[in-house]
Design a protein around this motif. Structure first.
Motif, PDB file in Angstrom:
ATOM      1  N   GLU A  74       0.808  -1.219   0.000  1.00 46.32           N
ATOM      2  CA  GLU A  74       0.000   0.000   0.000  1.00 46.32           C
ATOM      3  C   GLU A  74       0.843   1.271   0.000  1.00 46.32           C
ATOM      4  O   GLU A  74       0.316   2.361  -0.179  1.00 46.32           O
ATOM      5  N   ASN A  75       2.166   1.123   0.238  1.00 45.27           N
ATOM      6  CA  ASN A  75       2.985   2.308   0.476  1.00 45.27           C
ATOM      7  C   ASN A  75       4.149   2.505  -0.483  1.00 45.27           C
ATOM      8  O   ASN A  75       5.047   3.296  -0.200  1.00 45.27           O
ATOM      9  N   GLU A  76       4.153   1.813  -1.615  1.00 47.91           N
ATOM     10  CA  GLU A  76       5.248   2.034  -2.564  1.00 47.91           C
ATOM     11  C   GLU A  76       4.781   1.789  -3.989  1.00 47.91           C
ATOM     12  O   GLU A  76       4.054   0.840  -4.271  1.00 47.91           O
ATOM     13  N   VAL A  77       5.228   2.665  -4.874  1.00 46.36           N
ATOM     14  CA  VAL A  77       5.003   2.487  -6.303  1.00 46.36           C
ATOM     15  C   VAL A  77       6.295   2.877  -7.018  1.00 46.36           C
ATOM     16  O   VAL A  77       6.950   3.851  -6.655  1.00 46.36           O
ATOM     17  N   SER A  78       6.652   2.057  -7.992  1.00 47.92           N
ATOM     18  CA  SER A  78       7.830   2.375  -8.792  1.00 47.92           C
ATOM     19  C   SER A  78       7.437   2.330 -10.261  1.00 47.92           C
ATOM     20  O   SER A  78       6.413   1.753 -10.632  1.00 47.92           O
ATOM     21  N   LEU A  96       6.287   5.540   0.824  1.00 48.64           N
ATOM     22  CA  LEU A  96       5.582   6.248   1.875  1.00 48.64           C
ATOM     23  C   LEU A  96       5.818   5.573   3.217  1.00 48.64           C
ATOM     24  O   LEU A  96       5.778   4.344   3.305  1.00 48.64           O
ATOM     25  N   ALA A  97       6.081   6.385   4.252  1.00 52.01           N
ATOM     26  CA  ALA A  97       6.273   5.865   5.604  1.00 52.01           C
ATOM     27  C   ALA A  97       5.350   6.629   6.551  1.00 52.01           C
ATOM     28  O   ALA A  97       5.516   7.838   6.729  1.00 52.01           O
ATOM     29  N   PRO A  98       4.353   5.948   7.140  1.00 55.76           N
ATOM     30  CA  PRO A  98       3.454   6.616   8.087  1.00 55.76           C
ATOM     31  C   PRO A  98       4.232   7.130   9.303  1.00 55.76           C
ATOM     32  O   PRO A  98       5.148   6.467   9.791  1.00 55.76           O
ATOM     33  N   LEU A  99       3.856   8.312   9.771  1.00 57.13           N
ATOM     34  CA  LEU A  99       4.471   8.936  10.949  1.00 57.13           C
ATOM     35  C   LEU A  99       3.385   9.382  11.917  1.00 57.13           C
ATOM     36  O   LEU A  99       2.238   9.580  11.520  1.00 57.13           O
ATOM     37  N   GLY A 100       3.770   9.576  13.170  1.00 55.55           N
ATOM     38  CA  GLY A 100       2.854  10.158  14.155  1.00 55.55           C
ATOM     39  C   GLY A 100       1.530   9.439  14.257  1.00 55.55           C
ATOM     40  O   GLY A 100       0.484  10.074  14.223  1.00 55.55           O
TER      41      GLY A 100
END
Length: 149
Positions: A74-78, A96-100
């Protein structure tokens, strides 16, 4: 990806919202600046773009090219270049890396471009950096200005 340029930005939104904007190719001309047309040519079994035709006007570089996309979780596309008028290769990734607690997202954009016309390595890296910085700033503005964010 061989030699590449990368940069990161933090966006005040959940990663799913960020990826939603990244995956909405039809709306790229509204926020990317350089993309004048975007057309999804094929999709995978989840409805995500597999091949996209993009018409670019980035000043010195005007191009009509097709990119092939690979979605990892769900968090990477190349993506990589299928065909182009001006480019020899174009490989990139949004990670993408979720934070907080998931309310913010760090987006890392990696890009490697090789044009058919000769360019010094440092000029090519500078061009990649400009493309990345503009894309991340546009993505941040687009996601954060969306209703609900």
């Amino acid at each position: 990806m061989a030699e590449h340029t990368s940069s990161s930005i933090t966006i005040e939104a959940a990663s799913a919202d960020v990826m939603g904007v990244i995956a909405d190719f039809a709306r790229y001309p509204e926020w990317t600046g350089e993309v004048k047309e975007a057309e999804v040519l094929s999709t995978d079994d989840q409805g995500r773009a597999e091949q996209v035709r993009l018409v670019l006007d980035a000043g010195a570089i005007k191009d009509d090219h097709v990119l092939s996309y690979t979605w990892t979780g769900e968090n990477e596309v190349s993506w990589s270049l299928v065909k182009s008028q001006m480019l020899r290769s174009l490989d990139g990734t949004y990670a993408l890396a979720p934070l907080g607690g998931g309310e913010r997202t760090e987006v890392t954009y990696k890009l490697a471009v090789d044009v058919k016309i000769p360019l010094l390595g440092m000029i090519k890296r500078k061009a990649e950096k400009v493309i990345i910085d503009r894309a991340l700033a546009g993505l941040k503005k687009r996601v954060e200005s969306a209703p609900g964010n």
